[in-house]
Design an enzyme around this catalytic site. Structure first.
Site, mmCIF file in Angstrom:
data_model
loop_
_atom_site.group_PDB
_atom_site.id
_atom_site.type_symbol
_atom_site.label_atom_id
_atom_site.label_comp_id
_atom_site.label_asym_id
_atom_site.label_seq_id
_atom_site.Cartn_x
_atom_site.Cartn_y
_atom_site.Cartn_z
ATOM 1 N N TYR A 1 0.854 -1.196 0.000
ATOM 2 C CA TYR A 1 0.000 0.000 0.000
ATOM 3 C C TYR A 1 0.890 1.246 0.000
ATOM 4 O O TYR A 1 1.855 1.327 0.785
ATOM 5 C CB TYR A 1 -0.929 0.012 1.227
ATOM 6 N N SER A 2 0.549 2.194 -0.883
ATOM 7 C CA SER A 2 1.308 3.454 -0.942
ATOM 8 C C SER A 2 1.062 4.240 0.341
ATOM 9 O O SER A 2 -0.080 4.343 0.801
ATOM 10 C CB SER A 2 0.831 4.326 -2.097
ATOM 11 N N CYS B 1 -0.010 7.340 -10.672
ATOM 12 C CA CYS B 1 -0.291 6.336 -9.642
ATOM 13 C C CYS B 1 -1.770 5.962 -9.644
ATOM 14 O O CYS B 1 -2.639 6.826 -9.753
ATOM 15 C CB CYS B 1 0.111 6.869 -8.266
ATOM 16 N N GLU C 1 3.632 4.134 -10.840
ATOM 17 C CA GLU C 1 3.319 3.054 -9.896
ATOM 18 C C GLU C 1 1.834 2.737 -10.056
ATOM 19 O O GLU C 1 0.981 3.468 -9.558
ATOM 20 C CB GLU C 1 3.625 3.482 -8.466
ATOM 21 N N TYR D 1 -1.308 -0.399 -10.233
ATOM 22 C CA TYR D 1 -1.617 -1.735 -9.687
ATOM 23 C C TYR D 1 -3.021 -2.157 -10.065
ATOM 24 O O TYR D 1 -3.768 -1.365 -10.624
ATOM 25 C CB TYR D 1 -1.434 -1.742 -8.161
HETATM 26 P P1 FAD Z 1 -7.155 -10.224 -2.841
HETATM 27 O O1 FAD Z 1 -7.926 -11.025 -1.880
HETATM 28 O O2 FAD Z 1 -5.685 -10.451 -2.930
HETATM 29 O O3 FAD Z 1 -7.827 -10.364 -4.255
HETATM 30 C C1 FAD Z 1 -7.182 -9.874 -5.389
HETATM 31 C C2 FAD Z 1 -7.442 -10.850 -6.497
HETATM 32 O O4 FAD Z 1 -8.810 -10.842 -6.796
HETATM 33 C C3 FAD Z 1 -6.738 -10.492 -7.788
HETATM 34 O O5 FAD Z 1 -5.439 -10.980 -7.818
HETATM 35 C C4 FAD Z 1 -7.621 -11.166 -8.804
HETATM 36 O O6 FAD Z 1 -7.276 -12.518 -8.910
HETATM 37 C C5 FAD Z 1 -8.996 -11.092 -8.179
HETATM 38 N N1 FAD Z 1 -9.799 -10.003 -8.735
HETATM 39 C C6 FAD Z 1 -9.706 -8.702 -8.440
HETATM 40 N N2 FAD Z 1 -10.602 -7.985 -9.127
HETATM 41 C C7 FAD Z 1 -11.284 -8.891 -9.870
HETATM 42 C C8 FAD Z 1 -12.331 -8.782 -10.806
HETATM 43 N N3 FAD Z 1 -12.885 -7.606 -11.083
HETATM 44 N N4 FAD Z 1 -12.779 -9.914 -11.392
HETATM 45 C C9 FAD Z 1 -12.244 -11.111 -11.099
HETATM 46 N N5 FAD Z 1 -11.232 -11.268 -10.232
HETATM 47 C C10 FAD Z 1 -10.757 -10.181 -9.632
HETATM 48 N N6 FAD Z 1 -4.473 -0.519 -2.877
HETATM 49 C C11 FAD Z 1 -5.117 0.472 -2.196
HETATM 50 O O7 FAD Z 1 -6.310 0.329 -1.883
HETATM 51 N N7 FAD Z 1 -4.440 1.603 -1.832
HETATM 52 C C12 FAD Z 1 -3.135 1.809 -2.135
HETATM 53 O O8 FAD Z 1 -2.566 2.861 -1.795
HETATM 54 C C13 FAD Z 1 -2.449 0.779 -2.835
HETATM 55 N N8 FAD Z 1 -1.148 0.924 -3.149
HETATM 56 C C14 FAD Z 1 -0.505 -0.059 -3.841
HETATM 57 C C15 FAD Z 1 0.856 0.126 -4.138
HETATM 58 C C16 FAD Z 1 1.525 -0.854 -4.840
HETATM 59 C C17 FAD Z 1 2.990 -0.633 -5.166
HETATM 60 C C18 FAD Z 1 0.842 -2.035 -5.242
HETATM 61 C C19 FAD Z 1 1.573 -3.100 -6.004
HETATM 62 C C20 FAD Z 1 -0.485 -2.225 -4.932
HETATM 63 C C21 FAD Z 1 -1.181 -1.250 -4.213
HETATM 64 N N9 FAD Z 1 -2.512 -1.407 -3.857
HETATM 65 C C22 FAD Z 1 -3.172 -0.398 -3.194
HETATM 66 C C23 FAD Z 1 -3.263 -2.677 -4.145
HETATM 67 C C24 FAD Z 1 -3.133 -3.633 -2.940
HETATM 68 O O9 FAD Z 1 -1.796 -4.076 -2.834
HETATM 69 C C25 FAD Z 1 -4.004 -4.886 -3.067
HETATM 70 O O10 FAD Z 1 -3.717 -5.500 -4.298
HETATM 71 C C26 FAD Z 1 -5.488 -4.618 -2.991
HETATM 72 O O11 FAD Z 1 -5.829 -4.016 -1.747
HETATM 73 C C27 FAD Z 1 -6.260 -5.946 -3.121
HETATM 74 O O12 FAD Z 1 -5.811 -6.827 -2.137
HETATM 75 P P2 FAD Z 1 -6.812 -7.816 -1.385
HETATM 76 O O13 FAD Z 1 -6.028 -8.660 -0.485
HETATM 77 O O14 FAD Z 1 -7.933 -7.026 -0.787
HETATM 78 O O15 FAD Z 1 -7.396 -8.634 -2.589
#
Ligand code: FAD
Ligand code: A2P
Length: 394
Positions: A174-175, A352, A392, A394
């Site tokens: 998370y940023s 971003c 950046e 994602y």
């Molecule tokens: P998970 O449980 O990990 O689910 C994600 C998975 O769900 C995906 O891999 C995909 O397989 C599936 N999926 C997602 N959308 C769909 C769809 N529409 N249809 C079907 N399948 C789908 N997030 C923020 O909110 N704020 C930030 O500031 C932020 N900064 C980031 C900075 C960087 C450098 C990176 C790499 C990511 C950042 N993210 C940010 C994103 C964050 O890291 C997570 O990826 C996000 O919160 C989702 O994680 P989760 O565990 O809730 O979802």
């Protein structure tokens, strides 16, 4: 057309006046800037020489007898003052910015096997009534940790529990949305801006919620949170206080830019007095989804000459073709001014948010650059090489 004897004036900082002996003519101002007059034919050679000597070209202007007005440190905000001349070459000019000028950038102080367990200090909604989805501003207490970070870095969060294979959940990045000093300016907290991931399963149609984003959005004050990092050197601000900073965000992509804007305008610490132009393009679905709306608009009112704020409200505003207003349409609308800014060696562009936005931004930049007969992909490559194009997504 540029003839080889046409003269340009370089404004250079960081050079010893003695090192300008080889140049046609130069003068030194009280500000510490050195002004060097260079014929067009020798511009590239001179740029390389200045760079070798450790100098930074902060401004280039043609000497036409009649001076062209340019953006300057004393009037940084008025982007209408930027020179109208097209770039004399198709190469971005100026210093190659190393990714990290400061060797003291903290990285991986806490690794996944030994995360720091912080406490949730606050968890506030950022989406107003009528907006779409859930986005929260979270503040964590870092007291008792060695976790230091700077603007533009990210932290990792390890959600509790196990994944579908029964293995401990892996970290998500998370940023960071606060400056190095934290929202309370006591150097002891870190803030995030998190959207709860929510989608319909493509096969079953069932509602699915993201693991980590749901964990974060549901945290109560006092709850533990496993933190790793910090990581990231891509999105760091340049040290120059007179840099121009173009920021292009969708949704939670605003997080690092909130940190930049607080550092530039709100905090005004002795070690950093921003004097350039900051221009934020912010894409969101509805007005109610403008994250940090009050803070942003207050800064804009207080610093109208140094901070421009341009929204693209996709589901309320229309682009020129009658479709959704995305940030790339705002880029196209402001193409001339943006192009003039981007050519200045002291301008950095940061992107971003949604991965999908990159293609649109390229389209916007392509048409902006084409107006000046510049091939955007080539120019962008050089900007990336000079570390003046930061992405950046994602
Ligand atoms: P998970 O449980 O990990 O689910 C994600 C998975 O769900 C995906 O891999 C995909 O397989 C599936 N999926 C997602 N959308 C769909 C769809 N529409 N249809 C079907 N399948 C789908 N997030 C923020 O909110 N704020 C930030 O500031 C932020 N900064 C980031 C900075 C960087 C450098 C990176 C790499 C990511 C950042 N993210 C940010 C994103 C964050 O890291 C997570 O990826 C996000 O919160 C989702 O994680 P989760 O565990 O809730 O979802
Ligand atoms: P929309 O969802 O109307 O298509 P949020 O994260 O709060 O949903 O905001 C993301 C913003 O980015 C929305 O306005 C969304 O518009 C917009 N968006 C979605 N896809 C793109 C894209 N490919 N390029 C630029 N903006 C996009």
């Amino acid at each position: 057309m540029y003839t080889s004897n046409r003269l340009f004036q370089f404004e250079v900082v960081g050079l010893n006046p003695g090192s300008t002996a080889q140049t046609q003519s130069c003068s030194v101002r009280q500000s510490g800037s050195i002004f060097i007059t260079v014929p067009y034919a020798r511009m590239n050679q001179e740029m390389r020489r200045i760079s070798r000597l450790g100098g930074t070209i902060v401004n280039i202007q043609p000497l036409d007898g009649q001076r062209q007005p340019t953006a300057s440190a004393s009037s940084p905000g008025s982007s209408t003052q930027v020179s109208m001349q097209p770039a004399p070459t198709q190469q971005p000019q100026g210093k190659i910015h190393p990714k990290s000028e400061d060797t003291k950038i903290p990285v991986n102080t806490y690794r996944p096997k030994t995360p720091f367990i912080g406490k949730c200090l606050s968890n506030e909604p950022l989406v107003a009534e009528g907006g779409s989805g859930i986005v929260q501003h979270l503040v964590f207490d870092l007291a008792g940790s060695d976790l230091k970070y700077i603007e533009g870095q990210s932290i990792g969060i390890i959600p509790p529990g196990t994944d579908a294979k029964g293995k401990p959940n892996k970290l998500r990045l998370y940023s960071i949305a606060s400056t190095r000093h934290g929202d309370n300016e006591e150097d002891s907290t870190v803030s995030l801006c998190v959207r709860q991931l929510e989608y319909n399963h493509p096969e079953t149609g069932e509602k699915v919620y993201g693991v980590c984003s749901t964990h974060l959005c549901n945290l109560n004050v006092g709850d533990d949170v496993a933190i790793t990092g910090p990581v990231g050197k891509e999105m760091l601000l340049p040290p120059e206080e007179d840099a121009n900073i173009i920021m292009i965000a969708t949704g939670t992509g605003i997080a690092p830019f909130r940190a930049y804007l607080w550092r530039m305008f709100k905090e005004q610490h002795e070690d950093y007095k921003f004097r350039g132009l900051a221009w934020l393009f912010f894409g969101i679905p509805y007005t109610a989804n403008i994250l940090y709306k009050e803070e942003l608009e207050k800064l804009q009112q207080e610093f109208p000459n140094n901070f421009r704020l341009t929204y693209a409200i996709s589901r309320e505003q229309q682009n020129a073709e009658g479709g959704k207003m995305y940030i790339q349409h705002r880029i196209q609308e402001n193409a001339d001014e943006l192009w003039k800014l981007i050519q200045q060696p002291k301008t950095h562009t940061y992107i971003c948010g949604l991965k999908g936005m990159e293609g649109g931004i390229d389209e916007g930049m392509y048409s902006a650059a084409s107006k000046f007969d510049v091939d955007w992909p080539t120019y962008q490559k050089e900007l990336k090489k000079a570390h003046r194009w930061h992405v950046e997504t994602y």
